[in-house]
Design a protein around this motif. Structure first.
Motif, PDB file in Angstrom:
ATOM      1  N   VAL A 193      38.557  51.004  58.574  1.00 42.92           N
ATOM      2  CA  VAL A 193      38.032  50.699  57.242  1.00 42.92           C
ATOM      3  C   VAL A 193      39.122  50.881  56.188  1.00 42.92           C
ATOM      4  O   VAL A 193      39.297  50.047  55.296  1.00 42.92           O
ATOM      5  CB  VAL A 193      36.819  51.604  56.916  1.00 42.92           C
ATOM      6  N   GLN A 194      39.881  51.978  56.306  1.00 45.33           N
ATOM      7  CA  GLN A 194      40.970  52.229  55.365  1.00 45.33           C
ATOM      8  C   GLN A 194      42.030  51.139  55.449  1.00 45.33           C
ATOM      9  O   GLN A 194      42.503  50.621  54.423  1.00 45.33           O
ATOM     10  CB  GLN A 194      41.615  53.588  55.657  1.00 45.33           C
ATOM     11  N   PHE A 195      42.424  50.765  56.678  1.00 43.16           N
ATOM     12  CA  PHE A 195      43.500  49.784  56.885  1.00 43.16           C
ATOM     13  C   PHE A 195      43.130  48.430  56.283  1.00 43.16           C
ATOM     14  O   PHE A 195      43.877  47.855  55.485  1.00 43.16           O
ATOM     15  CB  PHE A 195      43.776  49.649  58.383  1.00 43.16           C
ATOM     16  N   TRP A 196      41.954  47.917  56.668  1.00 42.70           N
ATOM     17  CA  TRP A 196      41.536  46.595  56.182  1.00 42.70           C
ATOM     18  C   TRP A 196      41.187  46.634  54.705  1.00 42.70           C
ATOM     19  O   TRP A 196      41.366  45.629  53.996  1.00 42.70           O
ATOM     20  CB  TRP A 196      40.363  46.079  57.005  1.00 42.70           C
ATOM     21  N   GLY A 197      40.720  47.771  54.228  1.00 37.49           N
ATOM     22  CA  GLY A 197      40.440  47.899  52.800  1.00 37.49           C
ATOM     23  C   GLY A 197      41.707  47.814  51.960  1.00 37.49           C
ATOM     24  O   GLY A 197      41.729  47.185  50.902  1.00 37.49           O
ATOM     25  N   ALA A 200      42.782  44.182  51.927  1.00 39.89           N
ATOM     26  CA  ALA A 200      41.923  43.412  51.026  1.00 39.89           C
ATOM     27  C   ALA A 200      42.276  43.693  49.566  1.00 39.89           C
ATOM     28  O   ALA A 200      42.308  42.779  48.734  1.00 39.89           O
ATOM     29  CB  ALA A 200      40.451  43.752  51.284  1.00 39.89           C
ATOM     30  N   THR A 201      42.554  44.956  49.242  1.00 36.98           N
ATOM     31  CA  THR A 201      42.930  45.320  47.873  1.00 36.98           C
ATOM     32  C   THR A 201      44.232  44.648  47.466  1.00 36.98           C
ATOM     33  O   THR A 201      44.360  44.138  46.342  1.00 36.98           O
ATOM     34  CB  THR A 201      43.077  46.853  47.750  1.00 36.98           C
ATOM     35  N   LEU A 203      45.508  41.862  48.694  1.00 40.30           N
ATOM     36  CA  LEU A 203      45.262  40.421  48.544  1.00 40.30           C
ATOM     37  C   LEU A 203      44.548  40.110  47.225  1.00 40.30           C
ATOM     38  O   LEU A 203      44.879  39.133  46.548  1.00 40.30           O
ATOM     39  CB  LEU A 203      44.416  39.911  49.727  1.00 40.30           C
ATOM     40  N   LEU A 204      43.589  40.943  46.861  1.00 43.73           N
ATOM     41  CA  LEU A 204      42.870  40.751  45.600  1.00 43.73           C
ATOM     42  C   LEU A 204      43.805  40.881  44.399  1.00 43.73           C
ATOM     43  O   LEU A 204      43.681  40.147  43.418  1.00 43.73           O
ATOM     44  CB  LEU A 204      41.726  41.763  45.482  1.00 43.73           C
ATOM     45  N   THR A 205      44.740  41.816  44.488  1.00 46.13           N
ATOM     46  CA  THR A 205      45.715  41.992  43.404  1.00 46.13           C
ATOM     47  C   THR A 205      46.574  40.747  43.249  1.00 46.13           C
ATOM     48  O   THR A 205      46.826  40.272  42.125  1.00 46.13           O
ATOM     49  CB  THR A 205      46.604  43.218  43.669  1.00 46.13           C
ATOM     50  N   ILE A 206      47.025  40.198  44.375  1.00 47.13           N
ATOM     51  CA  ILE A 206      47.847  38.976  44.346  1.00 47.13           C
ATOM     52  C   ILE A 206      47.037  37.815  43.764  1.00 47.13           C
ATOM     53  O   ILE A 206      47.533  37.040  42.936  1.00 47.13           O
ATOM     54  CB  ILE A 206      48.347  38.634  45.761  1.00 47.13           C
ATOM     55  N   VAL A 207      45.774  37.704  44.198  1.00 47.54           N
ATOM     56  CA  VAL A 207      44.900  36.642  43.686  1.00 47.54           C
ATOM     57  C   VAL A 207      44.720  36.775  42.177  1.00 47.54           C
ATOM     58  O   VAL A 207      44.751  35.777  41.435  1.00 47.54           O
ATOM     59  CB  VAL A 207      43.525  36.692  44.398  1.00 47.54           C
TER      60      VAL A 207
END
Length: 321
Positions: A193-197, A200-201, A203-207
């Motif tokens: 959960v920590q790794f994929w979270g 995801a964080t 990627l969201l920052t880049i987006v």
């Protein structure tokens, strides 16, 4: 004379700052539709960042608490006298126990063991009654089906499995466990959960940066002629760039308002609902009294930073760096 020039320079810088600030606000109003689009995009991304970030940080906290609470329970043979300094012979005579602390000493010598604590079968029964009810109250003396146990705490959670295996091999030990595969599965799940979270964080920052960059680029395109004229009359790139950087920062700050309110409400709701049960198990979430404000401050900081970065990226087409 030098002091006067320096004062004038400082005053000029202050005036220039407020001029650029005013220009950035005017630009936001002038291009209201683009501004609202950018703010809405940042709002969605920061909301997701806030939720993901809160989940990741609390998952890490819970995992850390679980790791600290993991211990190896070493159950002794039913007839073990390892914790007794004296024993009673068949003749009824009380003598010194030659086997006193043999198992205890063997446990303390295992690599990675930090502390060994003894718990008698009577103490185990009391804990069981508190947890399961009064049905075990009649199990006293020889009728007590439980075993004496040594509770072993390790220096690192990584040592638990190995220590349990070595403890089980000691003569006089009936069994040794630490939660077994269920605990290992739980820890592995939390790490995933920590790794994929985190991914995801990121990627969201880049987006978010790209969204702001593209949105501001659209507003800049309508002012391309104005920018070129300013360059022709000798305006420095830094002078032209500042209002746009501030514009991006404003968009980031405005986009952080709704996510901050959302995080404040949701975290207090989740904290008041779940944390009391976590505390009973010896673990806890981050305290809402300070964690919420730390997340809100971070959201505003991230919003302002990615807004400025997005603006800077949008300006590359028109200014030389």
């Amino acid at each position: 004379m030098f002091v006067m020039k320096r004062k004038e320079s400082t005053v000029t810088m202050i005036r220039r700052f407020f001029r650029h600030l005013g220009e950035s606000i005017k630009n936001l109003k002038r291009n209201l539709l683009s501004t609202l689009t950018a703010v809405f995009s940042v709002m969605i991304v920061l909301s997701l960042l806030g939720v993901f970030g809160s989940v990741i940080l609390n998952t890490q906290k819970l995992a850390s608490d679980i790791e600290k609470n993991i211990q190896v329970n070493v159950y002794l043979d039913p007839d073990s006298t390892d914790a007794s300094e004296t024993v009673k012979e068949l003749s009824g005579q009380i003598v010194a126990n030659k086997d006193y602390h043999k198992i205890y000493n063997a446990l303390t010598k295992i690599k990675g063991v930090d502390k060994v604590t003894f718990s008698s079968k009577e103490e185990q029964k009391k804990q069981l009654i508190e947890t399961m009810g009064s049905s075990f109250e009649t199990a006293t003396g020889d009728a007590n089906p439980l075993s004496d146990v040594y509770i072993v705490q390790t220096k690192s959670p990584d040592d638990v499995s190995r220590v349990a295996k070595e403890a089980k091999a000691i003569q006089g030990v009936d069994n040794a466990n630490f939660g077994g595969s269920d605990t290992e599965i739980l820890m592995a799940t939390m790490k995933r959960v920590q790794f994929w979270g985190i991914i995801a964080t990121a990627l969201l920052t880049i987006v978010a940066v790209l969204l702001i960059s593209n949105t501001i680029r659209i507003t800049i395109m309508s002012r391309a002629t104005e920018i070129q004229i300013m360059r022709l009359v000798g305006a420095k790139n830094s002078y032209i760039r500042r209002p746009y950087l501030m514009e991006g920062a404003w968009i980031g700050a405005l986009g952080a308002i709704i996510p901050s309110i959302l995080i404040y409400v949701l975290y207090h709701m989740v904290y008041s609902t779940l944390n009391p049960d976590f505390v009973k198990g010896g673990i806890s979430m981050y305290d809402a009294d300070w964690f919420v404000y730390a997340v809100i401050g971070t959201l505003f900081a991230v919003g302002i930073i990615i807004g400025s970065i997005g603006s800077r990226m949008a300006m590359r087409r028109y200014l030389k760096y």
